[in-house]
Motif scaffolding. Structure first.
Motif, PDB file in Angstrom:
ATOM      1  N   LEU A  32     -51.192  27.778 -83.686  1.00 21.27           N
ATOM      2  CA  LEU A  32     -50.678  26.436 -83.973  1.00 21.27           C
ATOM      3  C   LEU A  32     -49.152  26.374 -84.051  1.00 21.27           C
ATOM      4  CD1 LEU A  32     -53.310  25.352 -86.652  1.00 21.27           C
ATOM      5  CD2 LEU A  32     -53.110  24.491 -84.305  1.00 21.27           C
ATOM      6  N   GLN A  33     -48.483  27.513 -83.939  1.00 18.50           N
ATOM      7  CA  GLN A  33     -47.017  27.530 -83.970  1.00 18.50           C
ATOM      8  C   GLN A  33     -46.478  27.186 -82.582  1.00 18.50           C
ATOM      9  OE1 GLN A  33     -45.320  27.862 -86.751  1.00 18.50           O
ATOM     10  NE2 GLN A  33     -47.067  28.411 -88.026  1.00 18.50           N
ATOM     11  N   THR A  34     -46.604  25.939 -82.206  1.00 17.15           N
ATOM     12  CA  THR A  34     -46.148  25.467 -80.906  1.00 17.15           C
ATOM     13  C   THR A  34     -45.252  24.254 -81.101  1.00 17.15           C
ATOM     14  OG1 THR A  34     -48.118  24.081 -80.713  1.00 17.15           O
ATOM     15  CG2 THR A  34     -48.232  26.275 -79.728  1.00 17.15           C
ATOM     16  N   PRO A  38     -49.134  19.905 -84.440  1.00 17.42           N
ATOM     17  CA  PRO A  38     -50.526  20.101 -84.000  1.00 17.42           C
ATOM     18  C   PRO A  38     -51.465  19.138 -84.726  1.00 17.42           C
ATOM     19  CG  PRO A  38     -49.918  21.828 -85.537  1.00 17.42           C
ATOM     20  CD  PRO A  38     -48.675  20.997 -85.313  1.00 17.42           C
ATOM     21  N   THR A  39     -52.642  18.956 -84.142  1.00 16.94           N
ATOM     22  CA  THR A  39     -53.685  18.131 -84.755  1.00 16.94           C
ATOM     23  C   THR A  39     -54.953  18.955 -84.897  1.00 16.94           C
ATOM     24  OG1 THR A  39     -52.813  16.057 -83.883  1.00 16.94           O
ATOM     25  CG2 THR A  39     -55.135  16.078 -84.486  1.00 16.94           C
ATOM     26  N   ILE A  40     -55.517  18.950 -86.095  1.00 16.52           N
ATOM     27  CA  ILE A  40     -56.777  19.634 -86.372  1.00 16.52           C
ATOM     28  C   ILE A  40     -57.850  18.595 -86.642  1.00 16.52           C
ATOM     29  CG2 ILE A  40     -58.024  21.127 -87.988  1.00 16.52           C
ATOM     30  CD1 ILE A  40     -55.443  22.665 -88.434  1.00 16.52           C
ATOM     31  N   ASP A  61     -46.247  20.096 -90.563  1.00 18.79           N
ATOM     32  CA  ASP A  61     -46.387  18.790 -89.901  1.00 18.79           C
ATOM     33  C   ASP A  61     -47.735  18.613 -89.206  1.00 18.79           C
ATOM     34  OD1 ASP A  61     -45.970  20.644 -87.898  1.00 18.79           O
ATOM     35  OD2 ASP A  61     -44.414  19.507 -86.856  1.00 18.79           O
ATOM     36  N   THR A  62     -48.704  19.491 -89.516  1.00 19.97           N
ATOM     37  CA  THR A  62     -50.031  19.375 -88.913  1.00 19.97           C
ATOM     38  C   THR A  62     -50.694  18.058 -89.318  1.00 19.97           C
ATOM     39  OG1 THR A  62     -50.349  21.779 -88.911  1.00 19.97           O
ATOM     40  CG2 THR A  62     -52.337  20.420 -88.770  1.00 19.97           C
ATOM     41  N   ASN A  63     -51.269  17.383 -88.340  1.00 18.31           N
ATOM     42  CA  ASN A  63     -52.083  16.197 -88.599  1.00 18.31           C
ATOM     43  C   ASN A  63     -53.546  16.616 -88.655  1.00 18.31           C
ATOM     44  OD1 ASN A  63     -49.953  14.132 -88.417  1.00 18.31           O
ATOM     45  ND2 ASN A  63     -49.825  14.786 -86.279  1.00 18.31           N
ATOM     46  N   TRP A  64     -54.269  16.037 -89.600  1.00 28.98           N
ATOM     47  CA  TRP A  64     -55.689  16.345 -89.785  1.00 28.98           C
ATOM     48  C   TRP A  64     -56.517  15.068 -89.658  1.00 28.98           C
ATOM     49  CZ3 TRP A  64     -58.026  21.060 -91.484  1.00 28.98           C
ATOM     50  CH2 TRP A  64     -57.131  22.108 -91.786  1.00 28.98           C
ATOM     51  N   LEU A  65     -57.679  15.205 -89.021  1.00 31.68           N
ATOM     52  CA  LEU A  65     -58.696  14.158 -89.046  1.00 31.68           C
ATOM     53  C   LEU A  65     -59.977  14.800 -89.534  1.00 31.68           C
ATOM     54  CD1 LEU A  65     -59.842  11.351 -88.525  1.00 31.68           C
ATOM     55  CD2 LEU A  65     -60.136  11.985 -86.114  1.00 31.68           C
ATOM     56  N   LEU A  66     -60.479  14.331 -90.680  1.00 31.88           N
ATOM     57  CA  LEU A  66     -61.672  14.890 -91.298  1.00 31.88           C
ATOM     58  C   LEU A  66     -62.854  13.960 -91.063  1.00 31.88           C
ATOM     59  CD1 LEU A  66     -59.449  16.612 -92.600  1.00 31.88           C
ATOM     60  CD2 LEU A  66     -60.664  16.412 -94.785  1.00 31.88           C
ATOM     61  N   LEU A  67     -63.926  14.522 -90.478  1.00 35.40           N
ATOM     62  CA  LEU A  67     -65.120  13.746 -90.157  1.00 35.40           C
ATOM     63  C   LEU A  67     -66.313  14.227 -90.977  1.00 35.40           C
ATOM     64  CD1 LEU A  67     -65.127  13.675 -86.224  1.00 35.40           C
ATOM     65  CD2 LEU A  67     -63.882  12.183 -87.795  1.00 35.40           C
ATOM     66  N   ASP A  68     -67.096  13.276 -91.460  1.00 32.71           N
ATOM     67  CA  ASP A  68     -68.387  13.603 -92.064  1.00 32.71           C
ATOM     68  C   ASP A  68     -69.274  12.363 -91.985  1.00 32.71           C
ATOM     69  OD1 ASP A  68     -69.262  16.148 -94.033  1.00 32.71           O
ATOM     70  OD2 ASP A  68     -70.517  14.367 -94.205  1.00 32.71           O
ATOM     71  N   HIS A  69     -70.578  12.602 -91.910  1.00 33.50           N
ATOM     72  CA  HIS A  69     -71.516  11.485 -91.832  1.00 33.50           C
ATOM     73  C   HIS A  69     -71.804  10.889 -93.211  1.00 33.50           C
ATOM     74  CE1 HIS A  69     -74.499   8.937 -90.077  1.00 33.50           C
ATOM     75  NE2 HIS A  69     -75.525   9.517 -90.675  1.00 33.50           N
ATOM     76  N   PRO A 101     -63.775  12.403 -81.296  1.00 36.33           N
ATOM     77  CA  PRO A 101     -62.379  12.048 -80.984  1.00 36.33           C
ATOM     78  C   PRO A 101     -61.501  13.283 -80.742  1.00 36.33           C
ATOM     79  CG  PRO A 101     -62.774  11.832 -83.343  1.00 36.33           C
ATOM     80  CD  PRO A 101     -64.099  12.176 -82.723  1.00 36.33           C
ATOM     81  N   LEU A 102     -61.512  13.790 -79.523  1.00 33.16           N
ATOM     82  CA  LEU A 102     -60.823  15.033 -79.185  1.00 33.16           C
ATOM     83  C   LEU A 102     -59.462  14.839 -78.528  1.00 33.16           C
ATOM     84  CD1 LEU A 102     -63.818  17.132 -77.789  1.00 33.16           C
ATOM     85  CD2 LEU A 102     -62.740  17.330 -80.034  1.00 33.16           C
ATOM     86  N   GLU A 103     -59.093  13.621 -78.210  1.00 36.64           N
ATOM     87  CA  GLU A 103     -57.821  13.412 -77.520  1.00 36.64           C
ATOM     88  C   GLU A 103     -56.662  13.879 -78.398  1.00 36.64           C
ATOM     89  OE1 GLU A 103     -55.235   9.889 -75.308  1.00 36.64           O
ATOM     90  OE2 GLU A 103     -57.226   9.462 -76.097  1.00 36.64           O
ATOM     91  N   GLY A 104     -55.849  14.774 -77.853  1.00 35.38           N
ATOM     92  CA  GLY A 104     -54.688  15.282 -78.570  1.00 35.38           C
ATOM     93  C   GLY A 104     -54.999  16.314 -79.627  1.00 35.38           C
ATOM     94  N   VAL A 105     -56.257  16.737 -79.742  1.00 35.69           N
ATOM     95  CA  VAL A 105     -56.649  17.706 -80.772  1.00 35.69           C
ATOM     96  C   VAL A 105     -56.300  19.120 -80.325  1.00 35.69           C
ATOM     97  CG1 VAL A 105     -58.639  18.764 -81.927  1.00 35.69           C
ATOM     98  CG2 VAL A 105     -58.444  16.273 -81.794  1.00 35.69           C
ATOM     99  N   SER A 106     -55.611  19.850 -81.169  1.00 30.76           N
ATOM    100  CA  SER A 106     -55.248  21.242 -80.878  1.00 30.76           C
ATOM    101  C   SER A 106     -56.415  22.188 -81.152  1.00 30.76           C
ATOM    102  CB  SER A 106     -54.044  21.659 -81.737  1.00 30.76           C
ATOM    103  OG  SER A 106     -53.001  20.726 -81.677  1.00 30.76           O
ATOM    104  N   VAL A 107     -57.046  22.015 -82.327  1.00 31.98           N
ATOM    105  CA  VAL A 107     -58.128  22.902 -82.755  1.00 31.98           C
ATOM    106  C   VAL A 107     -59.177  22.072 -83.492  1.00 31.98           C
ATOM    107  CG1 VAL A 107     -58.760  24.823 -84.274  1.00 31.98           C
ATOM    108  CG2 VAL A 107     -56.638  24.933 -82.968  1.00 31.98           C
TER     109      VAL A 107
END
Length: 264
Positions: A32-34, A38-40, A61-69, A101-107
């Motif tokens: 992630l050191q790019t 980065p977005t997780i 500066d990592t952005n996170w998106l957390l998903l759960d049902h 939602p994978l657009e722009g996701v690093s990992v």
């Protein structure tokens, strides 16, 4: 997927954090050191344990998106993480993989998830992340190994019955259970990823008595459904296992495996 309550997730989080394979966390950190933030994407986020385990290891500066049902788990995740902190939350049904939602996701990350899903789910998931060039880090996949320092003659039978129950449908078809690690590694390598896999076992002594008690309580229903032994034998075994938690030098090891897969 079968629901999990916040008490169980809270109990297991320290053991999960201690069990994660440090070498794979380090690989994730380096990846992630790019240039650029980065977005997780964390799937099946529960109350946010993956974020808490990794947030000190990833770029600030990592952005996170957390998903759960489960909206209640998401609510608790948002409450416990607090603030903006570059973290967004979304209710999402993982059966809708085409809409992931994978657009722009690093990992894409996940913890204690892939032993609950089917091989078909894994195949579709690996195809989706490979098509977007996303990295992948999946920790704490149960591998079927449970050992106690104080043995009982029925241990192997009970673990076998428990493992067979782990392969029943948890909401995504017949679950992989202990086969999750092998399946993920094979599918990811076929998709062209560089894959590393390492053990991440829980090692629970008397200081983790509450977790051991909750873990053993989770055996009762699976054993009722799957064991060849009578209820009297099952209850006697559970009673022995619970009493052994306080025995000198008592240790319970529950096997898991961590996997990181990076685009070649």
């Amino acid at each position: 997927m079968s629901g999990f309550d916040t008490d169980w997730l809270s109990l297991r989080e320290p053991a999960d954090k201690a069990a994660r394979a440090p070498a794979l966390v380090e690989l994730l950190t380096r990846y992630l050191q790019t240039p650029g933030a980065p977005t997780i994407l964390d799937i099946g986020c529960g109350t946010g344990s993956t974020w808490r385990a990794l947030e000190r290891h990833v770029p600030e500066d990592t952005n996170w998106l957390l998903l759960d049902h489960d909206p209640l788990l998401l609510e608790e995740a948002e409450r416990s993480i607090g603030g903006d902190r570059g973290v967004a939350f979304r209710q999402f049904n993982l059966n809708d993989l085409e809409d992931l939602p994978l657009e722009g996701v690093s990992v894409v990350t996940a913890s204690a998830l892939f032993d609950l899903v089917s091989e078909d789910f894994c195949a579709a998931f690996c195809d989706r992340i490979a098509s977007q060039g996303c990295g992948f880090y999946a920790a704490l996949n149960y591998d079927g190994v449970i050992r106690w320092s104080h043995r009982h003659p029925l241990d192997d039978d009970m673990v076998d019955a428990f493992n067979r129950h782990q392969q029943t449908d948890k909401g995504f078809g017949s679950a992989l259970g202990p086969g999750a690690g092998d399946c993920l590694e094979r599918l990811l390598e076929t998709a062209g990823y560089r894959v590393r896999r390492m053990p991440s076992p829980w090692r629970m002594d008397g200081n983790a008595a509450a977790l051991q008690q909750a873990f053993l309580s989770g055996f009762r229903q699976p054993l009722r459904e799957m064991s060849k032994h009578s209820m009297a034998e099952i209850e006697a075994w559970l009673s022995f296992r619970l009493s052994a938690i306080a025995a000198p030098e008592s240790l319970c090891e529950v096997g898991h495996t961590d996997i990181i897969a990076l685009p070649a």
